[in-house]
Design a protein around this motif. Structure first.
Motif, PDB file in Angstrom:
ATOM      1  N   VAL A   1      -0.150  -0.649  -4.557  1.00  0.00           N
ATOM      2  CA  VAL A   1       0.917  -0.366  -5.520  1.00  0.00           C
ATOM      3  C   VAL A   1       1.679  -1.628  -5.919  1.00  0.00           C
ATOM      4  O   VAL A   1       2.654  -1.565  -6.654  1.00  0.00           O
ATOM      5  CB  VAL A   1       1.878   0.719  -4.975  1.00  0.00           C
ATOM      6  CG1 VAL A   1       1.151   2.043  -4.810  1.00  0.00           C
ATOM      7  CG2 VAL A   1       2.519   0.289  -3.660  1.00  0.00           C
TER       8      VAL A   1
ATOM      9  N   ASP B   1      -7.538   1.804   2.893  1.00  0.00           N
ATOM     10  CA  ASP B   1      -8.127   2.832   2.031  1.00  0.00           C
ATOM     11  C   ASP B   1      -7.101   3.390   1.045  1.00  0.00           C
ATOM     12  O   ASP B   1      -7.453   4.096   0.106  1.00  0.00           O
ATOM     13  CB  ASP B   1      -8.681   3.996   2.862  1.00  0.00           C
ATOM     14  CG  ASP B   1      -9.961   3.634   3.587  1.00  0.00           C
ATOM     15  OD1 ASP B   1     -10.606   2.642   3.207  1.00  0.00           O
ATOM     16  OD2 ASP B   1     -10.312   4.340   4.540  1.00  0.00           O
ATOM     17  N   SER B   2      -5.839   3.088   1.276  1.00  0.00           N
ATOM     18  CA  SER B   2      -4.757   3.592   0.443  1.00  0.00           C
ATOM     19  C   SER B   2      -4.620   2.756  -0.832  1.00  0.00           C
ATOM     20  O   SER B   2      -5.002   1.582  -0.867  1.00  0.00           O
ATOM     21  CB  SER B   2      -3.460   3.544   1.256  1.00  0.00           C
ATOM     22  OG  SER B   2      -2.381   4.014   0.497  1.00  0.00           O
ATOM     23  N   SER B   3      -4.033   3.346  -1.851  1.00  0.00           N
ATOM     24  CA  SER B   3      -3.849   2.664  -3.133  1.00  0.00           C
ATOM     25  C   SER B   3      -2.946   1.441  -3.005  1.00  0.00           C
ATOM     26  O   SER B   3      -1.932   1.472  -2.304  1.00  0.00           O
ATOM     27  CB  SER B   3      -3.211   3.606  -4.148  1.00  0.00           C
ATOM     28  OG  SER B   3      -4.036   4.711  -4.384  1.00  0.00           O
TER      29      SER B   3
ATOM     30  N   ARG C   1       0.824  -1.208   0.000  1.00  0.00           N
ATOM     31  CA  ARG C   1       0.000   0.000   0.000  1.00  0.00           C
ATOM     32  C   ARG C   1       0.859   1.260   0.000  1.00  0.00           C
ATOM     33  O   ARG C   1       1.959   1.288   0.543  1.00  0.00           O
ATOM     34  CB  ARG C   1      -0.886   0.033   1.247  1.00  0.00           C
ATOM     35  CG  ARG C   1      -1.814  -1.152   1.383  1.00  0.00           C
ATOM     36  CD  ARG C   1      -3.079  -0.923   0.642  1.00  0.00           C
ATOM     37  NE  ARG C   1      -4.010  -2.042   0.803  1.00  0.00           N
ATOM     38  CZ  ARG C   1      -5.211  -2.051   0.275  1.00  0.00           C
ATOM     39  NH1 ARG C   1      -5.645  -1.031  -0.416  1.00  0.00           N
ATOM     40  NH2 ARG C   1      -5.999  -3.093   0.435  1.00  0.00           N
ATOM     41  N   GLU C   2       0.319   2.325  -0.579  1.00  0.00           N
ATOM     42  CA  GLU C   2       0.999   3.617  -0.590  1.00  0.00           C
ATOM     43  C   GLU C   2       1.136   4.171   0.828  1.00  0.00           C
ATOM     44  O   GLU C   2       2.153   4.772   1.168  1.00  0.00           O
ATOM     45  CB  GLU C   2       0.231   4.599  -1.473  1.00  0.00           C
ATOM     46  CG  GLU C   2       0.903   5.937  -1.604  1.00  0.00           C
ATOM     47  CD  GLU C   2       0.147   6.885  -2.524  1.00  0.00           C
ATOM     48  OE1 GLU C   2       0.708   7.953  -2.821  1.00  0.00           O
ATOM     49  OE2 GLU C   2      -0.991   6.575  -2.944  1.00  0.00           O
TER      50      GLU C   2
END
Length: 96
Positions: A30, A26-28, A20-21
């Motif tokens: 990657v 809830d984060s993108s 995750r970013e």
């Protein structure tokens, strides 16, 4: 690829783990690591709780995060002072 130097983690979730970013579901996303992958860990923070575990690991080779719920660590992973500008804990569940 060989085992990274300590501290490192081994992905223990049979379906792997999302990268995750920021330390939140809830984060993108990657990237992903498959079950059994060995990954270098730089530091950890307390953030979103995933199945009773609120620790997230910052990867050593890039500014991205994995939920500790899905990773068994080897060696001592130090706490970071903050989430490198990341958002705080989010109120969503799911795979880290």
């Amino acid at each position: 690829m060989g085992t990274p130097s300590e501290p490192f983690g081994t992905v223990v979730s049979e379906i792997g783990v999302n990268i995750r970013e920021f330390p939140s579901t809830d984060s993108s996303v990657v990237g992903t690591f498959p079950f059994g992958a060995k990954i270098g860990l730089r530091s950890k923070v307390r953030a979103q709780n995933i199945d009773g575990n609120d620790i997230w690991y910052l990867l050593r080779d890039r500014n991205a995060w994995v939920a500790a719920r899905h990773v068994a660590n080897t060696g001592t992973v130090p706490f970071a002072k903050d989430a490198a500008g990341g958002s705080g804990a989010a109120a969503a569940g799911g795979q880290g």
